[in-house]
Design an enzyme around this catalytic site. Sequence first.
Site, mmCIF file in Angstrom:
data_model
loop_
_atom_site.group_PDB
_atom_site.id
_atom_site.type_symbol
_atom_site.label_atom_id
_atom_site.label_comp_id
_atom_site.label_asym_id
_atom_site.label_seq_id
_atom_site.Cartn_x
_atom_site.Cartn_y
_atom_site.Cartn_z
ATOM 1 N N SER A 41 0.857 -1.171 0.000
ATOM 2 C CA SER A 41 0.000 0.000 0.000
ATOM 3 C C SER A 41 0.901 1.231 0.000
ATOM 4 O O SER A 41 2.123 1.107 0.043
ATOM 5 C CB SER A 41 -0.896 -0.015 1.237
ATOM 6 O OG SER A 41 -1.793 1.055 1.221
ATOM 7 N N LEU A 42 0.298 2.427 -0.033
ATOM 8 C CA LEU A 42 1.070 3.668 0.019
ATOM 9 C C LEU A 42 0.812 4.394 1.331
ATOM 10 O O LEU A 42 -0.326 4.432 1.819
ATOM 11 C CB LEU A 42 0.687 4.597 -1.138
ATOM 12 C CG LEU A 42 1.181 4.224 -2.529
ATOM 13 C CD1 LEU A 42 0.588 5.167 -3.561
ATOM 14 C CD2 LEU A 42 2.701 4.243 -2.601
ATOM 15 N N LYS A 65 -3.437 9.464 -8.505
ATOM 16 C CA LYS A 65 -3.739 8.220 -7.783
ATOM 17 C C LYS A 65 -5.128 7.765 -8.227
ATOM 18 O O LYS A 65 -6.145 8.204 -7.684
ATOM 19 C CB LYS A 65 -3.690 8.430 -6.274
ATOM 20 C CG LYS A 65 -3.840 7.141 -5.478
ATOM 21 C CD LYS A 65 -3.738 7.403 -3.981
ATOM 22 C CE LYS A 65 -3.786 6.089 -3.205
ATOM 23 N NZ LYS A 65 -5.062 5.358 -3.407
ATOM 24 N N ARG A 86 -5.001 -7.664 -6.079
ATOM 25 C CA ARG A 86 -4.051 -7.355 -5.012
ATOM 26 C C ARG A 86 -4.151 -8.351 -3.858
ATOM 27 O O ARG A 86 -3.145 -8.793 -3.306
ATOM 28 C CB ARG A 86 -4.300 -5.942 -4.466
ATOM 29 C CG ARG A 86 -3.315 -5.591 -3.342
ATOM 30 C CD ARG A 86 -3.941 -4.633 -2.342
ATOM 31 N NE ARG A 86 -4.091 -3.307 -2.870
ATOM 32 C CZ ARG A 86 -3.160 -2.366 -2.781
ATOM 33 N NH1 ARG A 86 -2.010 -2.621 -2.208
ATOM 34 N NH2 ARG A 86 -3.389 -1.165 -3.246
ATOM 35 N N GLU A 118 -3.830 -0.335 -12.123
ATOM 36 C CA GLU A 118 -5.182 -0.201 -11.598
ATOM 37 C C GLU A 118 -6.213 -0.455 -12.696
ATOM 38 O O GLU A 118 -6.099 0.079 -13.806
ATOM 39 C CB GLU A 118 -5.363 1.231 -11.068
ATOM 40 C CG GLU A 118 -6.392 1.382 -9.998
ATOM 41 C CD GLU A 118 -5.793 1.183 -8.599
ATOM 42 O OE1 GLU A 118 -6.557 1.297 -7.640
ATOM 43 O OE2 GLU A 118 -4.586 0.915 -8.493
ATOM 44 N N LYS A 223 -3.527 12.886 -0.130
ATOM 45 C CA LYS A 223 -4.970 12.783 -0.228
ATOM 46 C C LYS A 223 -5.632 13.925 0.526
ATOM 47 O O LYS A 223 -5.018 14.554 1.396
ATOM 48 C CB LYS A 223 -5.458 11.443 0.323
ATOM 49 C CG LYS A 223 -4.856 10.225 -0.383
ATOM 50 C CD LYS A 223 -5.484 8.931 0.066
ATOM 51 C CE LYS A 223 -6.899 8.787 -0.445
ATOM 52 N NZ LYS A 223 -7.491 7.474 -0.146
#
Length: 302
Positions: A41-42, A65, A86, A118, A223
């Site tokens: 994950s980020l 993203k 994933r 993605e 984000k």
Amino acid sequence: YYEGAPVVSDAEFDSLSSAYGYNSIGHTVTDGTPHLLRMYSLQKVFTDKDLHSFILDEDFVCTPKFDGAAISLMYVGGTLLLGLTRGDGNLGRDISDKVDTLVPANIDAVPGVQITGEIVAPREISNARNFAAGSLNLKDIEEFSARPLEFIAYDVQTTGEPLFDTYLETLEYLKSQGFTTALDWELTEKYPIDGSVYRINSNSKYYRLGFTSHHPRGSVARKELKEGVLSTLVEVVWQVGKSGVVSPVAILDPVEIDGATISRATLHNIQYIRTLNLEIGCQVEVIRSGEVIPRVVRRVDD
């Protein structure tokens, strides 16, 4: 949430993750197929201050993203052999029959590589992320192929040394092989995003920095936490949905959000109420998820 059938919105997930220090990746997989390399994950940051402390004076590449379903593709000798969801980052579900319709069957002959990216759906589709993730569960390949989905690639990984000196070269290589890449900002007009990704351009430095148990140290996601409006929880009532499921609804002191007067908001289920420690009379923060559905995201104590 990671299985593609979340009971909360992205905004709520980020709010809860931030409040409770949640850092698990994916969901538990017991019968999956191993990724060639682990999918991480980020790390997320929500302020410019935190972002600047991460970037410093490094040479970084910024990409959108995209908000979809992350997958991995394994090519051996230039031939696509495997596509995986994933999953928990270590094991994923085999979706090779579906990705065959979205990605090149062959690329320039290189040693075994893992290409990550993605699966996305157009932003005009309601709950586009869920639509993309749910499509990977379809058994009918014709139905899957008829859906407006696209694969956006964002990395190439190997078990040995990086193939390219920089991340920009990596993305240019993917583009040369027929992939749509995360470097194309014009795609954000068509597909939903939930932030921006900043990654060190030097691949050698990126891998030298290594990884924590959850995320790479050389990249971060910026984000936005959607700010809500405060109200008082007056009552909780239970309603039966179209599917027959009984769920709780918060009755609130009326507040205005984005030009609409809100007096009711979803609470999902009893566990959600317990997680937020809600009580009649407490102050709560309310958002309009997807600019439409009112939701309680947290309790606010004085």
